[in-house]
Design an enzyme around this catalytic site. Structure first.
Site, PDB file in Angstrom:
ATOM      1  N   ASN A  35       0.840  -1.196   0.000  1.00 35.84           N
ATOM      2  CA  ASN A  35       0.000   0.000   0.000  1.00 35.84           C
ATOM      3  C   ASN A  35       0.875   1.247   0.000  1.00 35.84           C
ATOM      4  O   ASN A  35       0.562   2.248   0.636  1.00 35.84           O
ATOM      5  CB  ASN A  35      -0.937   0.000   1.216  1.00 35.84           C
ATOM      6  CG  ASN A  35      -2.039   1.032   1.090  1.00 35.84           C
ATOM      7  OD1 ASN A  35      -2.516   1.308  -0.008  1.00 35.84           O
ATOM      8  ND2 ASN A  35      -2.428   1.619   2.197  1.00 35.84           N
ATOM      9  N   ILE A  59       5.755  -8.383   6.808  1.00 37.90           N
ATOM     10  CA  ILE A  59       5.878  -8.702   8.230  1.00 37.90           C
ATOM     11  C   ILE A  59       5.303 -10.076   8.567  1.00 37.90           C
ATOM     12  O   ILE A  59       5.566 -10.608   9.645  1.00 37.90           O
ATOM     13  CB  ILE A  59       5.233  -7.629   9.135  1.00 37.90           C
ATOM     14  CG1 ILE A  59       3.745  -7.443   8.835  1.00 37.90           C
ATOM     15  CG2 ILE A  59       5.980  -6.319   9.046  1.00 37.90           C
ATOM     16  CD1 ILE A  59       3.040  -6.571   9.867  1.00 37.90           C
ATOM     17  N   SER A 124      -4.386   3.577  16.916  1.00 39.15           N
ATOM     18  CA  SER A 124      -5.441   4.394  16.311  1.00 39.15           C
ATOM     19  C   SER A 124      -6.515   4.730  17.333  1.00 39.15           C
ATOM     20  O   SER A 124      -6.831   3.914  18.213  1.00 39.15           O
ATOM     21  CB  SER A 124      -6.072   3.617  15.147  1.00 39.15           C
ATOM     22  OG  SER A 124      -7.261   4.222  14.706  1.00 39.15           O
ATOM     23  N   ALA A 125      -7.104   5.909  17.182  1.00 42.75           N
ATOM     24  CA  ALA A 125      -8.253   6.287  18.012  1.00 42.75           C
ATOM     25  C   ALA A 125      -9.456   5.394  17.741  1.00 42.75           C
ATOM     26  O   ALA A 125     -10.421   5.408  18.516  1.00 42.75           O
ATOM     27  CB  ALA A 125      -8.611   7.744  17.770  1.00 42.75           C
ATOM     28  N   TYR A 148     -10.647  -3.958  12.132  1.00 42.07           N
ATOM     29  CA  TYR A 148      -9.425  -3.161  12.096  1.00 42.07           C
ATOM     30  C   TYR A 148      -9.102  -2.601  13.477  1.00 42.07           C
ATOM     31  O   TYR A 148      -7.977  -2.740  13.982  1.00 42.07           O
ATOM     32  CB  TYR A 148      -9.563  -2.018  11.091  1.00 42.07           C
ATOM     33  CG  TYR A 148      -8.544  -0.923  11.279  1.00 42.07           C
ATOM     34  CD1 TYR A 148      -7.201  -1.155  10.985  1.00 42.07           C
ATOM     35  CD2 TYR A 148      -8.903   0.325  11.785  1.00 42.07           C
ATOM     36  CE1 TYR A 148      -6.252  -0.159  11.182  1.00 42.07           C
ATOM     37  CE2 TYR A 148      -7.969   1.322  11.973  1.00 42.07           C
ATOM     38  CZ  TYR A 148      -6.638   1.072  11.673  1.00 42.07           C
ATOM     39  OH  TYR A 148      -5.699   2.062  11.879  1.00 42.07           O
ATOM     40  N   LYS A 152      -5.889  -3.390  16.291  1.00 37.48           N
ATOM     41  CA  LYS A 152      -5.042  -2.388  16.946  1.00 37.48           C
ATOM     42  C   LYS A 152      -5.081  -2.560  18.466  1.00 37.48           C
ATOM     43  O   LYS A 152      -4.050  -2.483  19.148  1.00 37.48           O
ATOM     44  CB  LYS A 152      -5.486  -0.982  16.552  1.00 37.48           C
ATOM     45  CG  LYS A 152      -5.173  -0.591  15.117  1.00 37.48           C
ATOM     46  CD  LYS A 152      -3.677  -0.491  14.875  1.00 37.48           C
ATOM     47  CE  LYS A 152      -3.364   0.108  13.509  1.00 37.48           C
ATOM     48  NZ  LYS A 152      -1.914   0.142  13.232  1.00 37.48           N
ATOM     49  N   ASN A 198     -10.688   8.108   3.311  1.00 32.30           N
ATOM     50  CA  ASN A 198     -10.716   9.258   4.204  1.00 32.30           C
ATOM     51  C   ASN A 198     -11.114  10.530   3.452  1.00 32.30           C
ATOM     52  O   ASN A 198     -10.994  10.613   2.227  1.00 32.30           O
ATOM     53  CB  ASN A 198      -9.342   9.445   4.854  1.00 32.30           C
ATOM     54  CG  ASN A 198      -8.943   8.227   5.679  1.00 32.30           C
ATOM     55  OD1 ASN A 198      -9.774   7.646   6.376  1.00 32.30           O
ATOM     56  ND2 ASN A 198      -7.690   7.827   5.584  1.00 32.30           N
ATOM     57  N   LEU A 199     -11.562  11.523   4.214  1.00 36.22           N
ATOM     58  CA  LEU A 199     -12.168  12.707   3.622  1.00 36.22           C
ATOM     59  C   LEU A 199     -11.186  13.551   2.813  1.00 36.22           C
ATOM     60  O   LEU A 199     -11.445  13.882   1.653  1.00 36.22           O
ATOM     61  CB  LEU A 199     -12.809  13.562   4.721  1.00 36.22           C
ATOM     62  CG  LEU A 199     -13.411  14.899   4.270  1.00 36.22           C
ATOM     63  CD1 LEU A 199     -14.534  14.687   3.261  1.00 36.22           C
ATOM     64  CD2 LEU A 199     -13.907  15.686   5.491  1.00 36.22           C
ATOM     65  N   ASP A 294     -21.272   5.990  11.637  1.00 38.09           N
ATOM     66  CA  ASP A 294     -20.656   7.300  11.803  1.00 38.09           C
ATOM     67  C   ASP A 294     -21.181   7.994  13.048  1.00 38.09           C
ATOM     68  O   ASP A 294     -22.355   7.860  13.403  1.00 38.09           O
ATOM     69  CB  ASP A 294     -20.926   8.183  10.578  1.00 38.09           C
ATOM     70  CG  ASP A 294     -19.966   7.917   9.438  1.00 38.09           C
ATOM     71  OD1 ASP A 294     -19.048   7.093   9.624  1.00 38.09           O
ATOM     72  OD2 ASP A 294     -20.129   8.520   8.368  1.00 38.09           O
TER      73      ASP A 294
END
Length: 341
Positions: A35, A59, A124-125, A148, A152, A198-199, A294
């Site tokens: 990616n 990995i 990540s949050a 996902y 994390k 993403n935006l 969302d």
């Protein structure tokens, strides 16, 4: 310091390489380019006039990781490598667990073999899930709502257990909010494969003409203008947070989780307006129905990062949009431009 950077050719990884090399560190990138692009590393070399050691491997290949760590003998590892698309993780969860979790097990084992016990982890949050209160602080319960985010959270626990087993280990788990923007040179930036998740990269592609218009998913949220509000952080600020975390990890044994955000929310409409200022063009947009899952608002509590790491975000939304536009307008097709190199 010798730093092994997994996923170092990626969006956040490449910007962090620039900061690491500028600070005088020696780096080895471990990346399979699934990616990312080798062009990003060429651009980093151009920006820093420094060489970068590269191991092109996955990995999930434990032997390759073991060989890389035992040959390079890093003092510390910054671990970016991992799959990151929320939707894809729900469609193919086993891929995400195999790559993100099993890959991290391989990495920690390879670090043990090289007697390296310092790691900065790209978390990540997303691990927080739905907000029980805002802003999100590091004590907020962790309840990720997709595979996902769960990978994390699992890797965070994995690193905690690994650190507890090594009295000299130090680990900093950085929970990112919404990285955006690009290096001021316009040479490196975000280059998503396929349709952006993403935006800001979507807005950038509309601005440059790669896409016709932006869909704004919902304008009836309880926010300033009805559109969703997120904590956007400039990728250069985020790169500098990794340097601060690396410095902190050198002070002694630790295992700390730290939010990396600005502490301020920006709505979709506010981001689009800022991008229009940056590019001098109208961004066509239509209101679409809300997307399932969302939330109205998400932003970070940042006091711990300032107290522990001595770090705080310095760049605002206009700097984020201006740098993004410089990158996108100079690289319309990202690293796939015929002129790239």
């Amino acid at each position: 310091m010798k730093v092994l950077v997994t996923g170092g050719a990626g969006y956040i990884g490449s910007h962090t390489l620039v900061a690491l090399l500028a600070a005088g560190h020696e780096v080895c990138v471990f990346d399979n380019f699934s990616n990312s692009s080798p062009v990003a590393l060429a651009r980093v070399r151009q920006l820093t006039n420094r060489d970068i050691r590269l191991v092109e491997a996955d990995i999930c290949n434990g032997d390759a990781l073991m060989q890389a760590t035992t040959e390079f003998r890093p003092d510390a590892v910054i671990h970016f490598a991992g799959l990151k698309a929320v939707g894809e993780s729900s469609e193919n969860p086993l891929l995400y667990y195999a790559n993100n979790v099993a890959g991290s097990v391989n990495l920690l084992a390879a670090m043990d073999a090289a007697e390296c016990h310092r790691i900065i982890f790209s978390s990540s949050a997303t691990v927080y899930g739905r907000a029980q209160y805002l802003p999100f602080d590091e004590q907020h319960p962790v309840h990720p709502t997709n595979p996902y985010g769960r990978t994390k959270a699992i890797v965070e626990e994995l690193i905690r257990d690994w650190a507890a087993a090594h009295p000299t280990a130090s680990a900093v788990l950085l929970r990112y909010f919404n990285p955006v923007g690009a290096h001021d040179s316009g040479l490196i930036g975000e280059d998503p494969r396929d349709i952006p998740n993403n935006l800001m990269p979507f807005v950038a592609q509309v601005a440059v003409g790669r896409r016709t218009s932006l869909a704004i998913f919902g304008d009836d949220y309880n926010t300033r203008d009805g559109t969703g509000e997120r904590d956007y952080i400039h990728v250069v600020d985020l790169a500098n947070a990794h340097l601060a975390a690396l410095d902190y990890s050198e002070k002694g044994p630790c295992c700390e989780v730290v939010n990396v955000g600005t502490g301020r929310g920006i709505t979709v409409k506010e981001l689009v307006a800022a991008y229009e200022r940056a590019c001098g063009r109208n961004i066509p947009a239509q209101i679409a129905p809300r997307r399932p899952g969302d939330v109205a608002s998400s932003y970070a509590a940042t006091a711990k990062a300032e107290r522990l790491l001595g770090w705080r975000a310095a760049l605002d939304i206009d700097a984020m949009c201006t740098s993004s536009w410089r990158w996108q307008s100079n690289n319309i097709e990202g690293y796939g431009d015929a002129s790239a190199g």
